[in-house]
Scaffold this motif. Structure first.
Motif, PDB file in Angstrom:
ATOM      1  N   SER A  33      -2.145  17.232   6.356  1.00 50.83           N
ATOM      2  CA  SER A  33      -2.853  16.504   5.549  1.00 50.83           C
ATOM      3  C   SER A  33      -2.512  15.257   4.935  1.00 50.83           C
ATOM      4  O   SER A  33      -1.219  15.164   4.480  1.00 50.83           O
ATOM      5  CB  SER A  33      -3.517  17.379   4.376  1.00 50.83           C
ATOM      6  OG  SER A  33      -4.482  16.804   3.587  1.00 50.83           O
ATOM      7  N   TYR A  34      -3.308  14.143   4.824  1.00 47.09           N
ATOM      8  CA  TYR A  34      -2.802  13.049   4.387  1.00 47.09           C
ATOM      9  C   TYR A  34      -3.622  12.638   3.053  1.00 47.09           C
ATOM     10  O   TYR A  34      -3.684  11.560   2.488  1.00 47.09           O
ATOM     11  CB  TYR A  34      -3.117  11.683   5.267  1.00 47.09           C
ATOM     12  CG  TYR A  34      -1.966  11.857   6.428  1.00 47.09           C
ATOM     13  CD1 TYR A  34      -0.781  11.275   6.141  1.00 47.09           C
ATOM     14  CD2 TYR A  34      -2.515  12.249   7.689  1.00 47.09           C
ATOM     15  CE1 TYR A  34       0.100  11.556   7.247  1.00 47.09           C
ATOM     16  CE2 TYR A  34      -1.405  12.479   8.806  1.00 47.09           C
ATOM     17  CZ  TYR A  34      -0.230  12.042   8.654  1.00 47.09           C
ATOM     18  OH  TYR A  34       0.654  12.099   9.602  1.00 47.09           O
ATOM     19  N   ALA A  35      -4.340  13.575   2.354  1.00 44.66           N
ATOM     20  CA  ALA A  35      -5.143  13.579   1.351  1.00 44.66           C
ATOM     21  C   ALA A  35      -4.632  13.210   0.253  1.00 44.66           C
ATOM     22  O   ALA A  35      -5.204  12.237  -0.713  1.00 44.66           O
ATOM     23  CB  ALA A  35      -5.661  14.947   1.042  1.00 44.66           C
ATOM     24  N   SER A  36      -3.160  13.295  -0.167  1.00 47.46           N
ATOM     25  CA  SER A  36      -2.241  12.912  -1.203  1.00 47.46           C
ATOM     26  C   SER A  36      -1.811  11.537  -0.987  1.00 47.46           C
ATOM     27  O   SER A  36      -1.167  11.047  -2.087  1.00 47.46           O
ATOM     28  CB  SER A  36      -1.642  14.019  -1.696  1.00 47.46           C
ATOM     29  OG  SER A  36      -0.406  13.854  -0.396  1.00 47.46           O
ATOM     30  N   VAL A  37      -1.900  11.110  -0.001  1.00 50.37           N
ATOM     31  CA  VAL A  37      -1.208   9.569   0.231  1.00 50.37           C
ATOM     32  C   VAL A  37      -1.937   8.346  -0.309  1.00 50.37           C
ATOM     33  O   VAL A  37      -3.201   8.622   0.031  1.00 50.37           O
ATOM     34  CB  VAL A  37      -1.048   9.375   1.844  1.00 50.37           C
ATOM     35  CG1 VAL A  37      -0.687   7.944   2.170  1.00 50.37           C
ATOM     36  CG2 VAL A  37      -0.158  10.460   2.372  1.00 50.37           C
ATOM     37  N   LYS A  38      -1.330   7.644  -0.957  1.00 48.18           N
ATOM     38  CA  LYS A  38      -1.884   6.413  -1.530  1.00 48.18           C
ATOM     39  C   LYS A  38      -1.946   5.207  -0.592  1.00 48.18           C
ATOM     40  O   LYS A  38      -0.515   5.030  -0.094  1.00 48.18           O
ATOM     41  CB  LYS A  38      -1.708   6.404  -2.871  1.00 48.18           C
ATOM     42  CG  LYS A  38      -1.739   7.227  -3.898  1.00 48.18           C
ATOM     43  CD  LYS A  38      -1.373   6.984  -5.357  1.00 48.18           C
ATOM     44  CE  LYS A  38      -1.672   8.035  -6.284  1.00 48.18           C
ATOM     45  NZ  LYS A  38      -1.332   7.734  -7.661  1.00 48.18           N
ATOM     46  N   MET A  39      -3.096   4.588  -0.398  1.00 45.63           N
ATOM     47  CA  MET A  39      -2.830   3.333   0.494  1.00 45.63           C
ATOM     48  C   MET A  39      -2.247   2.202  -0.353  1.00 45.63           C
ATOM     49  O   MET A  39      -2.562   2.124  -1.511  1.00 45.63           O
ATOM     50  CB  MET A  39      -4.099   3.222   0.906  1.00 45.63           C
ATOM     51  CG  MET A  39      -4.923   4.349   1.898  1.00 45.63           C
ATOM     52  SD  MET A  39      -4.043   4.281   3.302  1.00 45.63           S
ATOM     53  CE  MET A  39      -4.369   2.746   4.136  1.00 45.63           C
ATOM     54  N   ALA A  40      -1.482   1.360   0.534  1.00 46.64           N
ATOM     55  CA  ALA A  40      -0.997   0.254  -0.235  1.00 46.64           C
ATOM     56  C   ALA A  40      -1.756  -0.794  -0.339  1.00 46.64           C
ATOM     57  O   ALA A  40      -2.911  -0.969   0.210  1.00 46.64           O
ATOM     58  CB  ALA A  40       0.194  -0.305   0.277  1.00 46.64           C
ATOM     59  N   SER A  41      -1.902  -1.704  -1.401  1.00 41.60           N
ATOM     60  CA  SER A  41      -3.020  -2.680  -1.481  1.00 41.60           C
ATOM     61  C   SER A  41      -2.110  -4.119  -1.202  1.00 41.60           C
ATOM     62  O   SER A  41      -0.943  -4.188  -1.605  1.00 41.60           O
ATOM     63  CB  SER A  41      -3.378  -2.709  -3.071  1.00 41.60           C
ATOM     64  OG  SER A  41      -2.203  -2.996  -3.748  1.00 41.60           O
ATOM     65  N   PHE A  42      -2.625  -4.811  -0.230  1.00 43.09           N
ATOM     66  CA  PHE A  42      -2.145  -6.115   0.082  1.00 43.09           C
ATOM     67  C   PHE A  42      -2.747  -7.025  -0.385  1.00 43.09           C
ATOM     68  O   PHE A  42      -4.014  -7.005  -0.490  1.00 43.09           O
ATOM     69  CB  PHE A  42      -1.958  -6.106   1.621  1.00 43.09           C
ATOM     70  CG  PHE A  42      -1.203  -5.075   2.315  1.00 43.09           C
ATOM     71  CD1 PHE A  42       0.381  -5.288   2.050  1.00 43.09           C
ATOM     72  CD2 PHE A  42      -1.672  -3.858   2.667  1.00 43.09           C
ATOM     73  CE1 PHE A  42       0.951  -4.260   2.905  1.00 43.09           C
ATOM     74  CE2 PHE A  42      -0.840  -2.802   3.264  1.00 43.09           C
ATOM     75  CZ  PHE A  42       0.308  -2.937   3.218  1.00 43.09           C
ATOM     76  N   PRO A  43      -2.338  -8.301  -0.769  1.00 42.57           N
ATOM     77  CA  PRO A  43      -3.074  -9.446  -1.078  1.00 42.57           C
ATOM     78  C   PRO A  43      -3.777 -10.205  -0.005  1.00 42.57           C
ATOM     79  O   PRO A  43      -3.726  -9.718   1.159  1.00 42.57           O
ATOM     80  CB  PRO A  43      -2.057 -10.510  -1.257  1.00 42.57           C
ATOM     81  CG  PRO A  43      -0.837 -10.084  -0.648  1.00 42.57           C
ATOM     82  CD  PRO A  43      -0.980  -8.741  -0.492  1.00 42.57           C
ATOM     83  N   LYS A  44      -5.116 -10.523  -0.398  1.00 41.31           N
ATOM     84  CA  LYS A  44      -6.037 -11.128   0.536  1.00 41.31           C
ATOM     85  C   LYS A  44      -5.436 -12.400   1.033  1.00 41.31           C
ATOM     86  O   LYS A  44      -4.881 -13.335   0.363  1.00 41.31           O
ATOM     87  CB  LYS A  44      -7.451 -11.283  -0.285  1.00 41.31           C
ATOM     88  CG  LYS A  44      -8.182 -10.040  -0.488  1.00 41.31           C
ATOM     89  CD  LYS A  44      -8.586  -9.266   0.604  1.00 41.31           C
ATOM     90  CE  LYS A  44      -9.327  -7.926  -0.045  1.00 41.31           C
ATOM     91  NZ  LYS A  44      -9.626  -7.218   1.142  1.00 41.31           N
ATOM     92  N   ALA A  45      -5.731 -12.649   2.336  1.00 48.01           N
ATOM     93  CA  ALA A  45      -5.328 -14.112   3.025  1.00 48.01           C
ATOM     94  C   ALA A  45      -6.437 -15.151   2.972  1.00 48.01           C
ATOM     95  O   ALA A  45      -7.512 -14.654   3.052  1.00 48.01           O
ATOM     96  CB  ALA A  45      -5.051 -13.617   4.467  1.00 48.01           C
ATOM     97  N   SER A  46      -6.059 -16.235   2.520  1.00 49.40           N
ATOM     98  CA  SER A  46      -6.912 -17.162   2.571  1.00 49.40           C
ATOM     99  C   SER A  46      -7.330 -17.687   3.892  1.00 49.40           C
ATOM    100  O   SER A  46      -6.686 -17.473   4.878  1.00 49.40           O
ATOM    101  CB  SER A  46      -6.466 -18.479   1.657  1.00 49.40           C
ATOM    102  OG  SER A  46      -5.355 -18.957   2.322  1.00 49.40           O
ATOM    103  N   LYS A  47      -8.447 -18.348   4.365  1.00 51.34           N
ATOM    104  CA  LYS A  47      -8.772 -19.297   5.378  1.00 51.34           C
ATOM    105  C   LYS A  47      -7.717 -20.157   6.184  1.00 51.34           C
ATOM    106  O   LYS A  47      -7.461 -20.061   7.123  1.00 51.34           O
ATOM    107  CB  LYS A  47      -9.961 -19.853   5.376  1.00 51.34           C
ATOM    108  CG  LYS A  47     -11.299 -18.680   5.111  1.00 51.34           C
ATOM    109  CD  LYS A  47     -12.528 -19.563   5.319  1.00 51.34           C
ATOM    110  CE  LYS A  47     -13.726 -18.741   5.142  1.00 51.34           C
ATOM    111  NZ  LYS A  47     -15.207 -19.140   4.929  1.00 51.34           N
ATOM    112  N   LYS A  48      -7.038 -20.791   5.115  1.00 56.17           N
ATOM    113  CA  LYS A  48      -5.890 -21.502   5.258  1.00 56.17           C
ATOM    114  C   LYS A  48      -4.667 -20.762   6.038  1.00 56.17           C
ATOM    115  O   LYS A  48      -4.299 -21.436   7.227  1.00 56.17           O
ATOM    116  CB  LYS A  48      -5.580 -22.251   4.539  1.00 56.17           C
ATOM    117  CG  LYS A  48      -4.476 -23.436   4.406  1.00 56.17           C
ATOM    118  CD  LYS A  48      -4.324 -24.434   3.319  1.00 56.17           C
ATOM    119  CE  LYS A  48      -3.200 -25.532   3.775  1.00 56.17           C
ATOM    120  NZ  LYS A  48      -3.002 -26.257   2.688  1.00 56.17           N
ATOM    121  N   GLN A  49      -4.580 -19.671   5.560  1.00 59.03           N
ATOM    122  CA  GLN A  49      -3.532 -18.947   6.051  1.00 59.03           C
ATOM    123  C   GLN A  49      -3.812 -18.202   7.203  1.00 59.03           C
ATOM    124  O   GLN A  49      -2.961 -18.209   7.869  1.00 59.03           O
ATOM    125  CB  GLN A  49      -3.081 -17.785   4.691  1.00 59.03           C
ATOM    126  CG  GLN A  49      -2.437 -18.290   3.542  1.00 59.03           C
ATOM    127  CD  GLN A  49      -2.295 -17.385   2.458  1.00 59.03           C
ATOM    128  OE1 GLN A  49      -3.074 -16.438   2.377  1.00 59.03           O
ATOM    129  NE2 GLN A  49      -1.437 -17.258   1.603  1.00 59.03           N
TER     130      GLN A  49
END
Length: 56
Positions: A33-49
């Motif tokens: 089970s992966y119920a207790s796994v927390k997802m990492a948060s990544f920064p949003k990429a801009s259109k330029k990037q």
């Protein structure tokens, strides 16, 4: 000299079963089970990037 082919087949069958069992044990790591796994948060990429990646 009967039976030589049947012994060879049984040896091959045993080898195949051992290989399948080993493969099953390796894949068992990912089961569960992966119920207790927390997802990492990544920064949003801009259109330029994003456009920098599209060019390369």
């Amino acid at each position: 000299m009967g039976g030589e082919g049947s012994m060879m087949h049984s040896n091959n069958s045993l080898k195949t079963n051992r290989d399948l069992l080993a493969k099953k044990k390796r894949r068992k790591v990912f089961s569960g089970s992966y119920a207790s796994v927390k997802m990492a948060s990544f920064p949003k990429a801009s259109k330029k990037q994003l456009s920098l990646f599209e060019k390369s």
